[in-house]
Design an enzyme around this catalytic site. Structure first.
Site, PDB file in Angstrom:
ATOM      1  N   LYS A 136       6.619  -9.181  -6.779  1.00 49.94           N
ATOM      2  CA  LYS A 136       5.834  -8.003  -7.158  1.00 49.94           C
ATOM      3  C   LYS A 136       6.724  -6.756  -7.119  1.00 49.94           C
ATOM      4  CE  LYS A 136       1.188  -6.465  -5.828  1.00 49.94           C
ATOM      5  NZ  LYS A 136       0.117  -6.694  -4.862  1.00 49.94           N
ATOM      6  N   ARG A 192     -14.532  -0.756  -1.116  1.00 51.99           N
ATOM      7  CA  ARG A 192     -14.777   0.506  -1.799  1.00 51.99           C
ATOM      8  C   ARG A 192     -16.019   0.450  -2.670  1.00 51.99           C
ATOM      9  NH1 ARG A 192      -8.622   0.723  -3.574  1.00 51.99           N
ATOM     10  NH2 ARG A 192      -9.103  -1.480  -3.447  1.00 51.99           N
ATOM     11  N   SER A 205      -3.849   2.984  -4.134  1.00 51.61           N
ATOM     12  CA  SER A 205      -2.423   3.318  -4.186  1.00 51.61           C
ATOM     13  C   SER A 205      -1.961   3.468  -5.640  1.00 51.61           C
ATOM     14  CB  SER A 205      -1.597   2.223  -3.501  1.00 51.61           C
ATOM     15  OG  SER A 205      -1.976   2.091  -2.165  1.00 51.61           O
ATOM     16  N   HIS A 219      -6.727   4.027   3.429  1.00 51.08           N
ATOM     17  CA  HIS A 219      -6.231   3.016   4.379  1.00 51.08           C
ATOM     18  C   HIS A 219      -6.260   3.569   5.804  1.00 51.08           C
ATOM     19  CE1 HIS A 219      -3.598   1.640   0.783  1.00 51.08           C
ATOM     20  NE2 HIS A 219      -4.505   0.691   0.959  1.00 51.08           N
TER      21      HIS A 219
HETATM   22  P1  ADP Z   1      -3.775  -5.067  -2.005  1.00 45.65           P
HETATM   23  O1  ADP Z   1      -2.307  -5.073  -1.879  1.00 45.65           O
HETATM   24  O2  ADP Z   1      -4.468  -6.158  -1.262  1.00 45.65           O
HETATM   25  O3  ADP Z   1      -4.297  -4.842  -3.386  1.00 45.65           O
HETATM   26  P2  ADP Z   1      -3.859  -2.409  -0.822  1.00 45.65           P
HETATM   27  O4  ADP Z   1      -2.549  -2.363  -0.167  1.00 45.65           O
HETATM   28  O5  ADP Z   1      -4.092  -1.416  -1.918  1.00 45.65           O
HETATM   29  O6  ADP Z   1      -4.323  -3.833  -1.223  1.00 45.65           O
HETATM   30  O7  ADP Z   1      -4.973  -2.147   0.285  1.00 45.65           O
HETATM   31  C1  ADP Z   1      -5.127  -2.996   1.367  1.00 45.65           C
HETATM   32  C2  ADP Z   1      -6.581  -3.054   1.763  1.00 45.65           C
HETATM   33  O8  ADP Z   1      -7.024  -1.745   2.145  1.00 45.65           O
HETATM   34  C3  ADP Z   1      -7.478  -3.462   0.609  1.00 45.65           C
HETATM   35  O9  ADP Z   1      -7.681  -4.817   0.587  1.00 45.65           O
HETATM   36  C4  ADP Z   1      -8.758  -2.757   0.920  1.00 45.65           C
HETATM   37  O10 ADP Z   1      -9.488  -3.564   1.811  1.00 45.65           O
HETATM   38  C5  ADP Z   1      -8.353  -1.545   1.702  1.00 45.65           C
HETATM   39  N1  ADP Z   1      -8.418  -0.292   0.945  1.00 45.65           N
HETATM   40  C6  ADP Z   1      -7.617   0.132  -0.060  1.00 45.65           C
HETATM   41  N2  ADP Z   1      -7.965   1.355  -0.469  1.00 45.65           N
HETATM   42  C7  ADP Z   1      -9.032   1.728   0.272  1.00 45.65           C
HETATM   43  C8  ADP Z   1      -9.878   2.866   0.302  1.00 45.65           C
HETATM   44  N3  ADP Z   1      -9.702   3.888  -0.531  1.00 45.65           N
HETATM   45  N4  ADP Z   1     -10.900   2.868   1.206  1.00 45.65           N
HETATM   46  C9  ADP Z   1     -11.077   1.822   2.015  1.00 45.65           C
HETATM   47  N5  ADP Z   1     -10.332   0.711   2.028  1.00 45.65           N
HETATM   48  C10 ADP Z   1      -9.323   0.662   1.170  1.00 45.65           C
END
Ligand code: ADP
Length: 159
Positions: A41, A90, A127, A17
Protein backbone atom coordinates in the site's frame (compact mmCIF):
# COMPACT_ATOMS: atom_id res chain seq x y z
CA UNK A 1 -4.70 -5.74 32.86
CA UNK A 2 -7.55 -4.79 30.52
CA UNK A 3 -5.94 -3.93 27.23
CA UNK A 4 -7.52 -3.00 23.89
CA UNK A 5 -6.04 -2.42 20.45
CA UNK A 6 -6.97 0.40 18.09
CA UNK A 7 -5.68 -0.68 14.66
CA UNK A 8 -5.44 1.29 11.42
CA UNK A 9 -3.21 2.88 8.80
CA UNK A 10 -3.30 6.35 10.39
CA UNK A 11 -1.86 8.00 7.27
CA UNK A 12 -1.93 10.43 9.05
CA UNK A 13 -3.69 10.32 12.41
CA UNK A 14 -6.64 12.76 12.58
CA UNK A 15 -8.63 14.34 15.40
CA UNK A 16 -11.28 11.65 14.75
CA UNK A 17 -8.74 8.93 15.62
CA UNK A 18 -7.48 10.89 18.64
CA UNK A 19 -11.06 11.22 19.89
CA UNK A 20 -11.59 7.43 19.77
CA UNK A 21 -8.16 6.71 21.30
CA UNK A 22 -8.68 9.12 24.19
CA UNK A 23 -12.18 7.82 24.96
CA UNK A 24 -10.89 4.22 24.85
CA UNK A 25 -8.13 5.26 27.27
CA UNK A 26 -10.80 6.15 29.82
CA UNK A 27 -12.35 2.69 29.58
CA UNK A 28 -9.26 0.48 29.48
CA UNK A 29 -6.08 0.12 31.52
CA UNK A 30 -4.06 0.30 28.33
CA UNK A 31 -4.80 1.24 24.71
CA UNK A 32 -2.36 -0.02 22.10
CA UNK A 33 -2.55 1.95 18.87
CA UNK A 34 -1.35 -0.48 16.21
CA UNK A 35 -0.12 1.06 12.98
CA UNK A 36 -0.55 -1.30 10.04
CA UNK A 37 2.48 -1.57 7.82
CA UNK A 38 1.40 -2.88 4.45
CA UNK A 39 4.27 -2.97 1.92
CA UNK A 40 1.85 -3.17 -1.02
CA UNK A 41 0.00 0.00 0.00
CA UNK A 42 1.36 3.42 -0.92
CA UNK A 43 1.26 5.84 1.99
CA UNK A 44 2.22 9.49 2.40
CA UNK A 45 4.07 8.75 5.65
CA UNK A 46 6.20 5.71 6.42
CA UNK A 47 5.08 3.41 9.24
CA UNK A 48 7.84 4.81 11.47
CA UNK A 49 6.65 8.37 10.79
CA UNK A 50 3.03 7.45 11.44
CA UNK A 51 4.03 5.89 14.76
CA UNK A 52 6.03 8.97 15.73
CA UNK A 53 3.17 11.34 14.84
CA UNK A 54 0.72 9.37 16.99
CA UNK A 55 3.21 9.17 19.88
CA UNK A 56 3.62 12.94 19.87
CA UNK A 57 -0.12 13.54 19.57
CA UNK A 58 -1.03 11.16 22.41
CA UNK A 59 1.80 11.86 24.84
CA UNK A 60 -0.59 13.37 27.38
CA UNK A 61 -2.30 9.97 27.84
CA UNK A 62 -0.03 7.78 29.92
CA UNK A 63 -1.93 4.57 29.22
CA UNK A 64 -1.64 4.83 25.42
CA UNK A 65 1.12 2.88 23.70
CA UNK A 66 1.90 3.02 19.96
CA UNK A 67 3.33 0.12 18.03
CA UNK A 68 3.41 -1.08 14.44
CA UNK A 69 2.61 -4.41 12.89
CA UNK A 70 2.49 -6.29 9.63
CA UNK A 71 -0.06 -8.97 8.87
CA UNK A 72 -3.23 -9.82 10.75
CA UNK A 73 -4.58 -7.72 13.62
CA UNK A 74 -5.58 -10.94 15.42
CA UNK A 75 -1.95 -12.12 15.35
CA UNK A 76 -0.88 -8.80 16.86
CA UNK A 77 -3.55 -9.34 19.54
CA UNK A 78 -2.27 -12.82 20.34
CA UNK A 79 1.36 -11.68 20.53
CA UNK A 80 0.47 -8.79 22.83
CA UNK A 81 -2.08 -10.55 25.02
CA UNK A 82 -4.99 -8.40 23.83
CA UNK A 83 -8.52 -9.79 23.68
CA UNK A 84 -10.43 -6.90 22.09
CA UNK A 85 -10.26 -4.48 19.17
CA UNK A 86 -11.87 -1.04 19.33
CA UNK A 87 -13.09 0.68 16.19
CA UNK A 88 -14.72 4.02 15.55
CA UNK A 89 -17.90 3.98 13.45
CA UNK A 90 -18.57 7.09 11.43
CA UNK A 91 -21.60 6.26 9.32
CA UNK A 92 -23.60 3.30 8.06
CA UNK A 93 -21.15 3.12 5.17
CA UNK A 94 -18.49 1.90 7.65
CA UNK A 95 -20.81 -0.68 9.10
CA UNK A 96 -20.98 -3.52 6.52
CA UNK A 97 -17.25 -3.94 6.17
CA UNK A 98 -16.52 -3.49 9.87
CA UNK A 99 -19.14 -6.05 10.84
CA UNK A 100 -17.71 -8.63 8.43
CA UNK A 101 -14.19 -7.95 9.69
CA UNK A 102 -15.32 -8.21 13.32
CA UNK A 103 -17.01 -11.54 12.68
CA UNK A 104 -14.01 -12.87 10.79
CA UNK A 105 -11.68 -11.87 13.62
CA UNK A 106 -13.93 -13.59 16.14
CA UNK A 107 -14.20 -16.66 13.93
CA UNK A 108 -10.45 -16.90 13.46
CA UNK A 109 -9.17 -16.06 16.90
CA UNK A 110 -12.03 -15.38 19.34
CA UNK A 111 -11.00 -11.71 19.45
CA UNK A 112 -13.92 -9.39 20.26
CA UNK A 113 -14.55 -6.08 18.45
CA UNK A 114 -16.15 -3.09 20.17
CA UNK A 115 -17.56 -0.19 18.19
CA UNK A 116 -17.53 3.35 19.47
CA UNK A 117 -19.70 5.91 17.72
CA UNK A 118 -17.72 8.80 16.36
CA UNK A 119 -17.92 12.24 17.86
CA UNK A 120 -20.35 14.02 15.45
CA UNK A 121 -17.74 16.76 15.06
CA UNK A 122 -15.56 14.28 13.18
CA UNK A 123 -18.12 12.04 11.49
CA UNK A 124 -17.07 13.19 8.00
CA UNK A 125 -13.37 13.00 8.67
CA UNK A 126 -10.92 10.55 7.09
CA UNK A 127 -7.17 10.55 6.52
CA UNK A 128 -7.70 10.48 2.73
CA UNK A 129 -9.92 13.58 2.76
CA UNK A 130 -7.40 15.41 4.92
CA UNK A 131 -4.63 14.56 2.42
CA UNK A 132 -6.74 15.49 -0.61
CA UNK A 133 -7.78 18.86 0.80
CA UNK A 134 -4.35 19.74 2.20
CA UNK A 135 -2.76 18.93 -1.16
CA UNK A 136 -4.85 21.57 -2.90
CA UNK A 137 -4.49 24.24 -0.24
CA UNK A 138 -7.53 23.40 1.94
CA UNK A 139 -7.44 24.40 5.60
CA UNK A 140 -7.26 21.21 7.69
CA UNK A 141 -5.93 22.89 10.83
CA UNK A 142 -8.97 22.00 12.96
CA UNK A 143 -8.98 18.39 11.80
CA UNK A 144 -5.55 17.06 12.71
CA UNK A 145 -3.23 17.52 15.71
CA UNK A 146 -0.76 20.46 15.41
CA UNK A 147 2.28 18.21 14.91
CA UNK A 148 0.51 16.40 12.05
CA UNK A 149 -0.44 19.68 10.37
CA UNK A 150 3.18 20.78 10.40
CA UNK A 151 4.50 17.50 8.98
CA UNK A 152 1.70 17.31 6.42
CA UNK A 153 2.49 20.78 5.08
CA UNK A 154 6.20 20.09 4.85
CA UNK A 155 5.69 16.67 3.21
CA UNK A 156 3.27 18.09 0.64
CA UNK A 157 5.65 20.98 -0.10
CA UNK A 158 8.36 18.42 -0.97
CA UNK A 159 6.24 16.70 -3.59
P1 ADP B 1 -8.01 1.91 7.73
O1 ADP B 1 -6.56 1.92 7.49
O2 ADP B 1 -8.51 0.70 8.45
O3 ADP B 1 -8.86 2.31 6.56
P2 ADP B 1 -7.78 4.36 9.27
O4 ADP B 1 -6.35 4.35 9.58
O5 ADP B 1 -8.27 5.50 8.42
O6 ADP B 1 -8.34 3.00 8.79
O7 ADP B 1 -8.58 4.44 10.64
C1 ADP B 1 -8.47 3.44 11.59
C2 ADP B 1 -9.78 3.28 12.32
O8 ADP B 1 -10.11 4.51 12.98
C3 ADP B 1 -10.94 3.02 11.37
O9 ADP B 1 -11.15 1.68 11.21
C4 ADP B 1 -12.10 3.64 12.09
O10 ADP B 1 -12.59 2.69 13.01
C5 ADP B 1 -11.50 4.74 12.91
N1 ADP B 1 -11.74 6.08 12.39
C6 ADP B 1 -11.21 6.67 11.29
N2 ADP B 1 -11.64 7.92 11.16
C7 ADP B 1 -12.48 8.16 12.18
C8 ADP B 1 -13.29 9.26 12.59
N3 ADP B 1 -13.31 10.39 11.89
N4 ADP B 1 -14.05 9.10 13.70
C9 ADP B 1 -14.04 7.95 14.37
N5 ADP B 1 -13.32 6.87 14.04
C10 ADP B 1 -12.55 6.97 12.96
Amino acid sequence: MRRVVCPGSFDPVTNGHIDIISRAAQLYDEVVVAVAQNPSKTTLFTAAERVELIREATKRYDNVRVDRFEGLTVDFCRDNDISAIIKGLRAVSDFDYEMQMAQMNYNQAGVETLFMTTNPLYAFLSSSLVKDFAKFGGDVSGLVPANVLERLNSRLAES
